[in-house]
Design an enzyme around this catalytic site. Structure first.
Site, PDB file in Angstrom:
ATOM      1  N   HIS A  36       0.827  -1.213   0.000  1.00 50.40           N
ATOM      2  CA  HIS A  36       0.000   0.000   0.000  1.00 50.40           C
ATOM      3  C   HIS A  36       0.860   1.262   0.000  1.00 50.40           C
ATOM      4  CE1 HIS A  36      -3.994  -1.830   0.371  1.00 50.40           C
ATOM      5  NE2 HIS A  36      -3.384  -2.757   1.073  1.00 50.40           N
ATOM      6  N   THR A  37       2.070   1.146  -0.481  1.00 49.60           N
ATOM      7  CA  THR A  37       2.955   2.306  -0.632  1.00 49.60           C
ATOM      8  C   THR A  37       2.979   2.816  -2.061  1.00 49.60           C
ATOM      9  OG1 THR A  37       4.802   0.771  -0.901  1.00 49.60           O
ATOM     10  CG2 THR A  37       4.488   1.725   1.282  1.00 49.60           C
ATOM     11  N   ASP A  38       2.595   1.973  -3.025  1.00 51.16           N
ATOM     12  CA  ASP A  38       2.792   2.373  -4.432  1.00 51.16           C
ATOM     13  C   ASP A  38       1.887   3.528  -4.832  1.00 51.16           C
ATOM     14  OD1 ASP A  38       0.547   0.686  -4.385  1.00 51.16           O
ATOM     15  OD2 ASP A  38       1.055  -0.306  -6.275  1.00 51.16           O
ATOM     16  N   ASP A 174       2.227  -3.530  -9.513  1.00 49.42           N
ATOM     17  CA  ASP A 174       1.957  -4.831 -10.099  1.00 49.42           C
ATOM     18  C   ASP A 174       2.311  -4.873 -11.578  1.00 49.42           C
ATOM     19  OD1 ASP A 174       1.027  -5.391  -7.600  1.00 49.42           O
ATOM     20  OD2 ASP A 174      -1.092  -5.404  -8.142  1.00 49.42           O
ATOM     21  N   TYR A 226     -10.613  -1.112  -0.386  1.00 45.15           N
ATOM     22  CA  TYR A 226      -9.314  -0.693  -0.935  1.00 45.15           C
ATOM     23  C   TYR A 226      -9.360   0.794  -1.282  1.00 45.15           C
ATOM     24  CZ  TYR A 226      -5.057  -0.960  -3.805  1.00 45.15           C
ATOM     25  OH  TYR A 226      -3.803  -0.776  -4.332  1.00 45.15           O
TER      26      TYR A 226
END
Length: 386
Positions: A36-38, A174, A226
């Site tokens: 959850h850093t991208d 991803d 999300y």
């Protein structure tokens, strides 16, 4: 040509009445650290899996896109390119169609295609099956049309397809992992400028293994939870007066949290992102120093942060981590977006069999669906294979 490529070619010919112009493959990925850093312009460290989506593809010139998947029951789906519109499709076809839409929107003259797909990437397991699907279609069309897109640009277009066309607010990790990873390495990626370093990651040479435990709990990034986490991170950045949470230095975290006051949920999200970026940097430093075993506790710290601050774990993921650590694993954490999916376990080679049996037994005792457990070995990124 391998047996799988030949099989994909043969099936394409059965469906479309002619041989494909080529066959391409793109891998799923495991994220070693950096969750959850991208979408916060931060650091991540994925590597590609041997599991991949394979596509046989030929061009068309009549504005028609025909899609078929060996993994989905049904006939060939036919779509008109001039009718493609964001969030108009709630089926699997939205991912390849979204790539075509994104390429055309970016000014590339895609006039149609016949595509047959097959996948060995588990879906809903947090292993980026959707990104692999996007990247393989984008790479095939890039090659066939001679677009010459750099891999980073290709990844950005695939992310746009998922964000805008599919409607899933995912980051860039991803797609970049699927397009850019190299065998035997983890990819240290700065998601702000897409600068990257390939970090050697040969666990077997050190007597180590990394297991993936697919809990069989399915997740969907287009779901509301999300998106709420991402919106909360953006709120935190706005309250702190920065472009993204990446801009909050680890040394300044306590002061930043104090400034957020009673915004309890935002405090938790900010704390996870800032500490997670720091964990990625720690893992890179440890690997460079040859202290691979020492990354285990850092992985476990990451799971606690995802469980307690970001709140994206689930009972099955927690059970994997707790059981693995009790059985002697060096470290364990959930991987991927959460709400289900997979966990990773770093362990000595000699304990793999015991760990596997113990985790399976724990799931049986808890009356959970049996997990799927396999070893993760860093593999190659997307490429033409036939």
């Amino acid at each position: 040509m391998g047996a799988q490529q030949a099989q994909v070619r043969d099936r394409f010919a059965e469906l479309y009445g002619a041989e494909p112009e080529g066959v391409w493959a793109a891998p799923g990925r495991v994220n070693l650290i950096g969750e959850h850093t991208d979408y916060n312009d931060g650091f991540v460290m994925p590597f590609a899996l041997p599991h991949r989506v394979t596509a046989a593809v030929s061009r068309r010139t009549d504005g028609i896109l025909r899609l078929h998947s060996a993994d989905v029951d049904g006939d060939v789906v036919e779509l008109r390119l001039d009718a493609l519109a964001p969030q108009s499709d709630t089926h699997w076809t939205a991912y390849p169609a979204g790539v075509v839409w994104a390429l055309r929107e970016a000014g590339h003259e895609i006039t149609g295609a016949d595509i047959h797909l097959t996948s060995t990437v588990p879906t809903g397991a947090g292993l980026s099956s959707s990104a692999a699907l996007e990247v393989v279609v984008a790479l095939a069309l890039d090659d066939l049309h001679g677009l010459g897109l750099p891999r980073r640009r290709l990844a950005r277009l695939c992310q746009r397809a998922e964000n805008v066309y599919v409607g899933a607010p995912t980051g860039i990790m991803d797609q970049t992992a699927s397009a850019c990873c190299e065998p035997g390495h983890a990819l240290f990626l700065d998601t702000r400028d897409l600068s990257q370093r390939q970090i050697p990651f040969d666990l077997a040479a050190e007597g180590l293994r990394l297991l993936v435990v697919d809990t069989q709990v399915k997740h969907a990034h287009s779901g509301g939870e999300y998106g709420r986490r991402r919106a909360g991170c953006e709120k935190g950045a706005a309250l702190l007066g920065v472009d993204a949470l990446r801009d909050i230095a680890y040394a300044d975290l306590d002061a930043a949290l104090t400034r957020l006051g009673d915004e309890e949920e935002v405090v938790r999200l900010v704390r996870h992102v800032v500490t997670e970026n720091h964990r990625v940097e720690r893992v890179v430093s440890l690997l460079h120093a040859g202290e691979t075993r020492a990354i285990g506790p850092v992985l476990t710290e990451g799971h606690a942060s995802l469980r307690d601050d970001f709140r994206v774990s689930c009972p099955q993921l927690d059970l994997v981590v707790d059981t693995a650590l009790e059985t002697g694993a060096l470290g364990a954490r959930m991987t991927g977006g959460g709400f289900g999916g997979s966990a990773i376990v770093l362990t000595e080679t000699t304990t793999v069999a015991t760990l596997t049996k113990t985790i399976e037994s724990a799931f049986t005792t808890a009356a959970f669906t049996p997990p799927r457990i396999f070893e993760a070995v860093p593999a190659a990124g997307a490429a033409r294979v036939g």
